[in-house]
Structures are given as C-alpha cells and as structure tokens.
Design a protein around this motif. Sequence first.
Motif, short mmCIF file in Angstrom:
data_model
loop_
_atom_site.label_atom_id
_atom_site.label_comp_id
_atom_site.label_asym_id
_atom_site.label_seq_id
_atom_site.Cartn_x
_atom_site.Cartn_y
_atom_site.Cartn_z
N MET A 181 4.54 -7.12 -12.25
CA MET A 181 4.79 -7.89 -13.46
C MET A 181 3.97 -9.17 -13.48
SD MET A 181 6.91 -6.42 -15.59
CE MET A 181 7.69 -7.74 -16.54
N GLN A 182 3.79 -9.80 -12.33
CA GLN A 182 3.07 -11.07 -12.30
C GLN A 182 1.57 -10.88 -12.43
OE1 GLN A 182 3.30 -13.35 -8.66
NE2 GLN A 182 2.95 -15.27 -9.77
N ASN A 183 1.01 -9.92 -11.69
CA ASN A 183 -0.44 -9.71 -11.72
C ASN A 183 -0.71 -8.28 -11.28
OD1 ASN A 183 -3.24 -9.63 -11.31
ND2 ASN A 183 -3.32 -11.76 -10.62
N SER A 184 -0.91 -7.38 -12.24
CA SER A 184 -1.04 -5.96 -11.92
C SER A 184 -2.30 -5.68 -11.10
CB SER A 184 -1.05 -5.12 -13.20
OG SER A 184 -2.12 -5.52 -14.05
N LYS A 185 -3.39 -6.43 -11.31
CA LYS A 185 -4.61 -6.20 -10.54
C LYS A 185 -4.42 -6.62 -9.09
CE LYS A 185 -9.58 -7.05 -10.43
NZ LYS A 185 -10.74 -7.69 -11.09
N ALA A 186 -3.78 -7.77 -8.87
CA ALA A 186 -3.55 -8.25 -7.51
C ALA A 186 -2.41 -7.50 -6.83
CB ALA A 186 -3.26 -9.75 -7.52
N ALA A 187 -1.79 -6.54 -7.53
CA ALA A 187 -0.73 -5.72 -6.94
C ALA A 187 -1.30 -4.51 -6.21
CB ALA A 187 0.25 -5.27 -8.01
N THR A 188 -2.63 -4.37 -6.18
CA THR A 188 -3.30 -3.24 -5.53
C THR A 188 -4.25 -3.74 -4.45
OG1 THR A 188 -3.20 -1.91 -7.54
CG2 THR A 188 -4.81 -1.25 -5.87
N SER A 189 -4.26 -3.04 -3.32
CA SER A 189 -5.18 -3.35 -2.23
C SER A 189 -5.81 -2.04 -1.76
CB SER A 189 -4.45 -4.02 -1.07
OG SER A 189 -5.35 -4.41 -0.06
N THR A 190 -7.13 -2.05 -1.52
CA THR A 190 -7.86 -0.82 -1.21
C THR A 190 -8.80 -1.04 -0.02
OG1 THR A 190 -7.83 -0.17 -3.54
CG2 THR A 190 -9.45 0.93 -2.13
N PHE A 191 -8.95 0.00 0.81
CA PHE A 191 -9.98 0.00 1.84
C PHE A 191 -10.52 1.41 2.01
CE2 PHE A 191 -6.05 0.69 4.21
CZ PHE A 191 -6.37 1.64 5.16
N MET A 192 -11.67 1.52 2.67
CA MET A 192 -12.35 2.80 2.88
C MET A 192 -12.45 3.08 4.37
SD MET A 192 -13.40 4.29 -0.01
CE MET A 192 -14.65 5.38 0.69
N MET A 193 -12.35 4.36 4.74
CA MET A 193 -12.55 4.78 6.12
C MET A 193 -13.44 6.03 6.16
SD MET A 193 -8.81 4.50 7.97
CE MET A 193 -8.15 5.85 6.99
N THR A 194 -14.23 6.16 7.23
CA THR A 194 -14.92 7.39 7.57
C THR A 194 -14.26 7.94 8.83
OG1 THR A 194 -17.00 6.56 6.65
CG2 THR A 194 -17.13 8.46 8.12
N VAL A 195 -13.81 9.19 8.78
CA VAL A 195 -13.00 9.78 9.85
C VAL A 195 -13.72 10.99 10.42
CG1 VAL A 195 -10.77 10.82 10.43
CG2 VAL A 195 -10.89 8.97 8.74
N GLY A 196 -13.73 11.10 11.74
CA GLY A 196 -14.35 12.23 12.40
C GLY A 196 -13.43 12.86 13.43
N ASN A 197 -13.92 13.94 14.04
CA ASN A 197 -13.21 14.66 15.09
C ASN A 197 -11.87 15.21 14.60
OD1 ASN A 197 -13.27 15.61 17.84
ND2 ASN A 197 -11.70 14.12 18.34
N PHE A 198 -11.84 15.70 13.36
CA PHE A 198 -10.59 16.24 12.84
C PHE A 198 -10.58 17.76 12.95
CE2 PHE A 198 -13.37 16.59 9.19
CZ PHE A 198 -12.93 17.72 8.51
N ALA A 199 -9.40 18.32 13.15
CA ALA A 199 -9.22 19.76 13.20
C ALA A 199 -8.74 20.22 11.83
CB ALA A 199 -8.20 20.14 14.27
#
Length: 242
Positions: A181-199
Amino acid sequence: MVVQCCCCTGPTLRAAKHENNARLDPSRPRRQSTAASPAHAARPRPVPWSPPTRPLLLLLLLLLCCVQASAYDPLDPSGNITVSWDFVDIKDIYSVSVSLQNYQLYRHLEDPGWRLSWFWAGDEVILDAKGAEATEQGNCTRFVGAHSCEKRPVMKDLGPGVPYNLQVANCCRGGVLSSVMQNSKAATSTFMMTVGNFAPSSDGSPQMPFNFSIGVPGYTCSNATVVPPSRPRSTSSGTSRP
C-alpha cells in the motif's frame, strides 16, 4: 512449468491463499501441486565456469508464500510475501531470477531485511549471483570460482550503491521491503543466480529446492507447487510453444 507454495497464519497450510491472490490479480497463473524429491548428482572434476551467453528463455517458475504466523491481521487476512523463481535457459547450467514480493497491505520488512534460504534437492552450486550474495561460500574446491557451494545457501540483498555490474532491476535495498500500500515498487526485491551441477528430473527440468525461509522471525513458508509458465517457452527458431 511453474512451481508455487504458500504459508499460512494458522496451524495448517492452506492453498486457498494462493487462489485468493489469483482472484485479486488475474494475470497470475493457475496452480497445480507437485513434489520435489532429492537426487544425488555425479561428482565431476573441478572445472572453471562462465555465465551462459544464449538469450534467457523462461522455462519454469517457482512460487512460494511466506506469512507472519504469529501476528494474524484480520484487516489483511491474505497478506503474504511471495517468493518467485523464474528458471531460464536450462542446459548444463541454468539461470534463475528470484523475486520477493510483499503482498501485505500494511506490514513492512525492516532492516536487517530478508535472508532467503533453502535446501537443494541434489548437489547444486551457485556459480554466479547478481543483486544478492551468499553469506557463506562453503567448500568449492570442485568448482573453481563458484559463488556458493552450500547445501543450504543463505542469500541476502545487496545494499544501495553497489557497482552497477552487480545490480539487477529491483535489487539492492538491503533486504528492506515496503508494504504494497505504501510503495508497490519498493515492495519487490529481485536477484539473479546461475546454478550448476544439478541433477535433472525425468522431464529434464531442475528438481525443486525445498524448506524455504526468508530469515525473518515469525514468518513461515510452505512447500512449493507447480503452476503453468508465465509466458510461452521459446524455440531456437524464435517461435513459441506451450
């Protein structure tokens, strides 16, 4: 394929909270449940890595909701913090965009902010990260230069003013989330990852991590569920398919 899970304010987890949110936001996809099972990947020799260079293609979305179980708010019964994982460009390694969205009308996440953690289903490692960083690197002797090799990584938001090459959109607020309600844009936080060695699972997609936590006292997160992708999967020719 999309994965989603939710956390409730009561003693049991109710998938209805996701359905309530879907009614409020028609653009959000429908959900269907799935289960993640542990797997053990083969142990490769130490190899250097580099981020993927192909355009990112959305394949999976993992969603989960975290609700403050200790302080139920009758004025905001469906309020939650939704964590979404957009899996992209899945090959030998994959990239994932992780977002935390505060759908609580009046509650904020104050300093020191969120610290998102989970358990990998197999022996995955975080090769690279932008917009956030792992609190511990762990034992990465098998993967030269990897960001984190912890079985249970803990990711924290970067602070304001970090170098531009470490930023992504909606990152770097020190883990603080405004109320929607106060600030919809500041209500979201994002980051990126690259992941390896997964089955991979039987359909070739990554197995789902589990036991998520946002690292804020009073909040609990449910298991993940699978929902349809938020946009069509792209083919190499540039056309799309379901």
